[in-house]
Design an enzyme around this catalytic site. Structure first.
Site, mmCIF file in Angstrom:
data_model
loop_
_atom_site.group_PDB
_atom_site.id
_atom_site.type_symbol
_atom_site.label_atom_id
_atom_site.label_comp_id
_atom_site.label_asym_id
_atom_site.label_seq_id
_atom_site.Cartn_x
_atom_site.Cartn_y
_atom_site.Cartn_z
ATOM 1 N N GLY A 18 42.934 58.238 105.696
ATOM 2 C CA GLY A 18 43.225 57.975 104.294
ATOM 3 C C GLY A 18 41.991 58.043 103.432
ATOM 4 N N ASP B 290 61.534 68.636 92.742
ATOM 5 C CA ASP B 290 62.107 68.066 93.954
ATOM 6 C C ASP B 290 61.259 66.905 94.456
ATOM 7 O OD1 ASP B 290 63.849 67.874 96.210
ATOM 8 O OD2 ASP B 290 64.201 70.028 96.037
ATOM 9 N N ASP B 291 61.708 66.290 95.557
ATOM 10 C CA ASP B 291 61.050 65.103 96.080
ATOM 11 C C ASP B 291 59.761 65.415 96.818
ATOM 12 O OD1 ASP B 291 63.091 63.013 95.407
ATOM 13 O OD2 ASP B 291 64.348 64.362 96.586
ATOM 14 N N ASP C 3 60.638 60.364 100.711
ATOM 15 C CA ASP C 3 60.685 61.733 100.176
ATOM 16 C C ASP C 3 60.861 62.769 101.280
ATOM 17 O OD1 ASP C 3 60.480 60.972 97.544
ATOM 18 O OD2 ASP C 3 58.296 61.139 97.485
ATOM 19 N N LYS D 227 55.884 54.747 87.151
ATOM 20 C CA LYS D 227 55.893 56.204 87.004
ATOM 21 C C LYS D 227 55.739 56.626 85.550
ATOM 22 C CE LYS D 227 58.529 58.364 90.761
ATOM 23 N NZ LYS D 227 59.719 59.186 91.054
ATOM 24 N N ASP E 181 66.198 60.926 96.750
ATOM 25 C CA ASP E 181 66.165 59.471 96.844
ATOM 26 C C ASP E 181 66.060 58.912 95.432
ATOM 27 O OD1 ASP E 181 63.526 60.396 96.637
ATOM 28 O OD2 ASP E 181 62.697 58.660 97.670
ATOM 29 N N CYS F 98 57.924 51.609 91.400
ATOM 30 C CA CYS F 98 58.263 52.882 90.763
ATOM 31 C C CYS F 98 58.482 52.767 89.262
ATOM 32 C CB CYS F 98 59.496 53.490 91.426
ATOM 33 S SG CYS F 98 59.114 54.256 93.013
ATOM 34 N N ASP G 295 52.929 59.325 97.428
ATOM 35 C CA ASP G 295 53.436 58.346 96.477
ATOM 36 C C ASP G 295 52.593 57.086 96.575
ATOM 37 O OD1 ASP G 295 55.177 56.883 94.720
ATOM 38 O OD2 ASP G 295 56.802 58.206 95.349
#
Length: 348
Positions: free
Chosen positions: A135, A47-48, A88, A17, A223, A14, A65
């Protein structure tokens, strides 16, 4: 080092980001379009995840993510990336139902590495009780992996990140310092024992924490990930409240502060400070190293609850029973006129 070995990335996890300030500037320029009353949570609230109502008792939670690797073990990386993406849904009060892989991978690299990444992700999706449904992959010069996750939540039981109320108690479920410890390991300073604790934290789903909290009055939840504790607290206060937190009460990895004092920090932490420092006041006793722990971007971090005071101790007891290192870190207050006082950090 072998050519096909996953290497530590300068901004893996993360920490990769985009900075919150830059991202906010872009999002503010996007056209809003017509209002859809069924869209209960969209990107305008930062928001998440997005939440879309499809019936009186069901809303769909959408999130995605993905990021570059921050660990050298492909299977471990897949686990961490999946835990981070699934989190999330839990942060919205939802249950994960399906997941889709998001993959960027060099075709010239050993495909067994990709297989191990996907196996790690699949195992965590199954642990969450969700289905891995497919995916999308592309050939890229660098490795990136994550998930698009769909979950469900009752429309009246959504946990927004902006609903904190004065009098609420703030509870954090996991320790801070994943970014700092990973930076320390890249520098050869963190021990194998220290990193084992970090890896256990990053591969722990927030599922049990969300289930425990479902019995209590949760006004807001998020989170703690790439924007660090202080960046996510700023979003949680949302200009409507302020909060007071104790650095001593915040759960953190044992040597996170010491490593921060040696400047083993990430570029993501610098971006987080630039974004949130205008909303934070530190007491004089809070050291620069301690401040860095609070700005440190987390990967697969813990849930942060703003819970009614009457429920706080009971929820904390349940989180302990579920073996989370949860702590009460502070409380929510009324709005302050001075933006710098939105978040007050004390040492004790």
């Amino acid at each position: 080092m072998k050519e096909d070995e996953i290497i530590f990335c300068r901004s893996g996890g993360c920490t990769a980001k985009l900075g919150a300030r830059a991202l906010s500037h872009v999002l503010e320029e996007l056209p809003k379009g017509p209002v859809d009353p069924a869209l209960l949570v969209g990107y305008d609230s930062r928001d998440d995840a997005a939440v879309y109502q499809i019936s009186d008792d069901t809303a769909i939670v959408h999130t995605l993510d993905f990021f570059p690797p921050m660990v050298s073990d492909p299977y471990l990386f897949g686990q961490i990336a999946a835990v981070n993406a699934l989190s999330d849904v839990y942060a919205m009060g939802g249950q994960a139902k399906t997941a889709l892989n998001i993959v960027c991978f060099p075709e010239s690299m050993d495909l067994n590495i990709l297989g191990r990444i996907l196996q790690g992700g699949s195992d965590k999706v199954l642990e969450a009780g969700a289905c891995l449904a497919g995916g999308h992959s592309i050939n890229d010069t660098d490795i990136k992996y994550g998930l698009s996750v769909t979950g469900t939540v009752h429309p009246s039981r959504i946990w927004p990140n902006y609903g904190a109320r004065p009098g609420d108690v703030l509870i954090l479920c996991k320790k801070l310092g994943t970014g700092i410890l990973c930076a320390a390991q890249r520098a050869g300073s963190a021990s194998e024992r220290e990193m084992s604790e970090v890896y256990r934290s990053m591969t722990r789903l927030n599922k049990d924490a969300a289930q425990a909290a479902g019995e209590y009055l949760i006004h807001a939840c998020t989170d703690v990930t790439g924007f660090g504790l202080l960046g996510h607290l700023h979003e949680m206060m949302g200009g409507r409240c302020s909060c007071r937190i104790s650095y001593a009460a915040v759960p953190k990895f044992q040597r996170a502060e010491a490593f921060a004092g040696e400047f083993l920090i990430t570029g993501g932490a610098v971006k987080n400070r630039n974004y949130a420092e205008g909303f934070v006041t530190f007491e004089d006793t809070v050291t620069p190293a301690q401040q860095e722990v609070l700005y440190d971007p987390q990967t697969a971090g813990g849930l942060l609850f703003s819970v009614a005071e009457k429920d706080a101790e009971s929820l904390l007891t349940e989180l302990y029973a579920a073996r989370y290192p949860a702590r009460i870190i502070g409380s929510v207050c009324g709005r302050k006129q001075n933006p710098n006082e939105e978040i007050l950090v004390t040492c004790l």
